[in-house]
Design an enzyme around this catalytic site. Structure first.
Site, PDB file in Angstrom:
ATOM      1  CG  ASP A  54      -1.975   1.035   1.240  1.00 34.48           C
ATOM      2  OD1 ASP A  54      -3.067   0.747   1.738  1.00 34.48           O
ATOM      3  OD2 ASP A  54      -1.725   2.156   0.745  1.00 34.48           O
ATOM      4  CG  ASP A 114      -2.821   3.436  -2.500  1.00 37.58           C
ATOM      5  OD1 ASP A 114      -3.868   2.766  -2.372  1.00 37.58           O
ATOM      6  OD2 ASP A 114      -2.211   3.947  -1.567  1.00 37.58           O
ATOM      7  CD  GLU A 115      -5.610  -0.982  -0.689  1.00 32.63           C
ATOM      8  OE1 GLU A 115      -5.391  -1.930   0.087  1.00 32.63           O
ATOM      9  OE2 GLU A 115      -6.402  -0.067  -0.438  1.00 32.63           O
TER      10      GLU A 115
END
Ligand code: TTP
Ligand code: MG
Length: 369
Positions: free
Chosen positions: A13, A107-108
């Protein structure tokens, strides 16, 4: 029986993603409290830099509220294209280690590195290398969680943010979960967490006191999931192909039909339903396929493709009817008819775009207000 080998799952993340990107690209913003989003008067904060979080500024917070908490807050407009580009860059680093990648947002992502491409025996080592590579290539930090299942890997990655690496070994899972606050359980939303607190459930240890039956009674199907995860039981695979490849609908006929006159009304009815489906999932394709199952169970699949997304019902109807007409000679009678759209608009970038669309919608709503 040989027990299956323990999986090695990594969750990555990015740290304060949008804000970190803005600080990276504009040195004047470094070390300052910034909020990426619509601004002070209108718009919500998508994310805040760690400097701003110290003041209590959070994601999804209205700009005026953020400014109140932190008067020196600097508002920065988002640049979604850049975030998407970085997301791709990071994903290609993941791909050097494994193809089993399940992105959750820009983003993860979860990675199953049990059988990674470099034969690195430890998940922690893979995570460490990925963190270093991400930093070297993007000058951005991320945090990683490593464990034997998705749930624990996800919780672990949030444990030592930013730039933190947390490993939860199987023998540590129980103690870790017992101490975990209920609000930090991945998969337990805000509403459920509140409901749990009302039941006296504040930590994993409290949750463990409830029987499966009780949890099912209070939380329905999810109750069983909570029962399992608090015991560190989570067999969900890292799903690399969650992206939808096609949208389809089919119908078995009440009686076998042979002629255009008989089949056409059924097809027209099916087109109505098909179009509703496409609208509902808001995903149109460049290819429309007609599937026919003949009375002797042969499958006939015929498709037509365009270099644009076929979005009107008129065009879908026209193309489907042509496909049927062209193939009337291929069967005596049929027992099933179906329609499918593929080469979907969202196929490639669906997961990436989900976040983007949410963000854009949020901003647009704000602008319209
Ligand atoms: P998160 O990973 O939740 O947050 P983050 O990366 O900013 O911070 P953290 O270090 O705690 O991981 O979300 C990733 C990006 O998604 C975030 O930078 C901005 C965007 N986002 C929104 O647009 N709206 C939201 O409500 C949230 C939570 C995130
Ligand atoms: Mg993040």
């Amino acid at each position: 029986m040989i027990a299956p080998a323990m999986r090695k799952i990594v969750h990555i993340d990015m740290d304060a993603f949008y804000a970190s990107v803005e600080q990276r690209d504009n040195p004047a913003l470094r070390g300052k409290p910034i909020a990426v989003g619509g601004g002070e008067n209108r718009g919500v904060t998508t994310t805040a830099s760690y400097e701003a979080r110290k003041f209590g500024v959070r994601s999804a917070m209205p700009g005026y509220m953020a400014k109140k908490l932190c008067p020196q807050l600097i508002f920065v407009p988002p640049r979604f294209k850049i975030y998407q580009e970085i997301s791709r860059q990071v994903r290609s680093i993941f791909q050097e280690y494994t193809d089993l990648i399940e992105p959750l947002s820009l983003d993860e992502a979860f990675l199953d590195v049990s059988n990674n491409k470099h034969n690195i025996p430890y998940g922690m080592e893979v995570a460490k290398q990925i963190m270093q590579r991400v930093y070297a290539e993007t000058q951005l930090t991320c945090s990683a969680g490593v464990s034997y299942c998705k749930f624990l890997a996800k919780v672990a990655s949030g444990f030592k943010k930013p730039n933190g690496l947390t490993v939860i070994r199987p023998d540590q899972a129980e103690a870790f979960l017992e101490k975990l606050a209920i609000g930090d359980f991945f998969g337990v939303g805000k509403v459920t967490a509140a409901k749990m607190r009302n039941l006296g459930i504040h930590t994993g240890a409290d949750l463990k006191q409830f029987s499966k039956l009780d949890l099912a009674r209070h939380f329905g199907k999810s109750g069983r999931f909570y029962f399992d995860i608090v015991r560190g039981k989570d067999d969900r695979p890292v799903n690399a192909s969650r992206v939808r490849k096609s949208v389809g609908i089919e119908r078995t006929l009440e009686e076998d039909l042979a002629s255009m006159d008989d089949i056409e009304p059924i097809l027209i009815n099916l087109i109505d339903k098909f179009y509703l489906r496409l609208q509902k999932v808001d995903n149109f394709g460049r290819t429309i396929s007609l599937k026919l199952k003949t009375s002797d169970f042969q499958i006939i699949n015929r498709s037509v493709s365009k270099d644009y997304f076929i979005k009107t019902k008129e065009e879908i109807s026209r193309l489907s009817l042509i496909l049927l007409e062209e193939n009337l000679d291929s069967f005596d009678s049929i027992r099933l008819i179906g329609l499918t759209a593929s080469n979907l608009e969202k196929e490639q970038e669906m997961l990436q775009n989900q976040q983007l669309e949410l963000d854009l919608k949020e901003l647009k709503n704000e602008e319209e207000e």
